[in-house]
Design a protein around this motif. Structure first.
Motif, PDB file in Angstrom:
ATOM      1  N   ALA A   1      -3.076   8.855  15.863  1.00 52.18           N
ATOM      2  CA  ALA A   1      -2.897   7.481  16.335  1.00 52.18           C
ATOM      3  C   ALA A   1      -4.108   7.025  17.142  1.00 52.18           C
TER       4      ALA A   1
ATOM      5  N   ASP B   1      -0.278   2.979  15.138  1.00 47.47           N
ATOM      6  CA  ASP B   1       0.935   3.481  15.763  1.00 47.47           C
ATOM      7  C   ASP B   1       1.125   4.951  15.387  1.00 47.47           C
ATOM      8  N   ILE B   2       2.235   5.522  15.820  1.00 39.73           N
ATOM      9  CA  ILE B   2       2.441   6.958  15.706  1.00 39.73           C
ATOM     10  C   ILE B   2       2.836   7.397  14.296  1.00 39.73           C
TER      11      ILE B   2
END
Length: 386
Positions: free
Chosen positions: A69, A75-76
């Motif tokens: 990330a 994002d993750i």
């Protein structure tokens, strides 16, 4: 049924703890990872062995989602996907080779899994290998220590595991009481930088001059090591700038850079001095996915870093031969063992870890490098950027 579920839960929890603690970035905790073979061998079904293997590896590589990330400024979720993909090799090998047969089958199967995860192709994703703890349990034993560690891991899968655990714990306590970090080779200095994502991306004359000033501040005769990618994209012009700057200093600089052509690029170490510049080392195993992308060749697309798997295991710097390890190579087994086979005088470990913020990845790389250096009783030079 409930008893078996409880047993599975306990084994999975213990395996997760072994991965989490053993690969926390503290070198003296690496032997905790040696409990994994015992937990794997205690599985009663292939499904249990799969769950135990997954718990260990997911815990050991827990920093990957956050690191991905950070690297892609995303994002993750992409990181979680890559985390699962990376886990698949370790889990598949240990699930397929698990057996419920008695006698010598289980230790032989674990030996096969141990070897498979140490060398390509599975060894390309062979992080968190318990054999890395050999340097903590048997510092200075060299290949005998590696053999002793392998034997201990194998015995941990048999009914003699209590004796193996006691013996390995004894070596661990003795080593921890006497532990000393690897020394620096004489006249060598490794510098850690805190330049974040700009290192290697901002390679203009101003950045080169800043690095030159750091190098020129060293005593004459020093061999000065800069992190991976410090010079950015390598060009003859950069080489001439450094050559002029190092004139009459007696200083040699080893630095990371990237050499680009129409087919892709090489992640390299460059040697710079008043006498000129040379490509010292081409990375054997770049990071799969973000750097090494072999699938591009399948679709006739160029790009990505090249992997020079078994090339240049050692390089000569002055009168010394050194084993270079760039970033990802420090997490694997076969690059350092291949280098150690050629009897180097020192290990040089460099990395550009700005993307690991919020994780223990750099600490794990340092711990792994330190363990291998102590196993083979070699001086160690480390240079990282964060």
């Amino acid at each position: 049924m409930h008893r078996e579920l409880l047993r599975t839960s306990v084994l999975v929890a213990l395996s997760m703890s072994a991965g989490w603690i053993g690969w926390s970035g503290h070198v003296l905790l690496l032997p905790v990872a040696a409990t994994f073979p015992m937990l794997w061998s205690m599985a009663r079904t292939r499904l249990q062995a799969t769950a135990i293997s997954a718990a260990y590896f997911l815990a050991a590589s827990r920093g990957l989602p956050q690191g991905v990330a950070n690297f892609y400024s995303s994002d993750i979720w992409p990181g979680l996907l890559l985390w699962l993909v990376a886990t698949s090799a370790f889990v598949a090998v240990h699930a397929v080779l698990w057996t419920d047969r008695k006698g010598g089958q289980k230790p032989l199967r674990y030996l096969a899994a141990c070897i498979a995860m140490a060398v390509p192709p599975f060894g390309i994703l062979g992080w968190a290998h318990p054999i890395t703890a050999a340097g903590v349990l048997f510092p200075g034993w060299e290949w005998w220590g590696l053999g002793a560690m392998a034997a201990g891991l194998i015995v941990m899968t048999t009914r003699y595991r209590p004796a193996a655990a006691i013996a390995m714990t004894g070596f661990w306590l003795w080593s921890a009481a006497e532990w000393t970090p690897p020394i620096l080779p004489a006249s060598w200095i490794g510098v850690d930088l805190e330049l974040g994502a700009s290192l290697g991306r901002e390679a203009d004359l101003k950045r080169q001059q800043e690095l030159i000033d750091v190098a020129r501040a060293q005593p004459p005769g020093t061999i000065f090591v800069l992190p991976e990618s410090a010079l950015g994209f390598w060009t003859p012009t950069i080489g001439r700038v450094w050559q002029r700057a190092l004139t009459d200093t007696g200083i040699t600089v080893i630095s990371g850079a990237a050499i680009i052509d129409s087919q892709g690029y090489d992640n390299v170490l460059v040697k710079l001095s008043a006498d000129g510049s040379d490509i010292l080392y081409r990375e054997r195993m770049p990071v799969p996915g973000s750097m090494w992308q072999p699938w591009r060749a399948w679709i006739a697309d160029n790009g990505g870093a090249r992997a020079h798997f078994f090339a240049n295991p050692i390089v000569d710097v002055g009168s010394k031969s050194v084993a270079p390890l760039i970033c990802y190579e420090q997490l694997l087994v076969w690059p350092i063992l291949q280098s150690a086979f050629h009897r180097p005088d020192a290990i040089v470990a460099v990395g550009n870890g700005w993307w690991t913020a919020g994780t223990a990845i750099i600490d794990i790389q340092r711990a792994s490098s330190e363990a291998w250096a102590r196993l083979f009783d070699l001086p160690l030079v480390i240079s990282f950027n964060i």
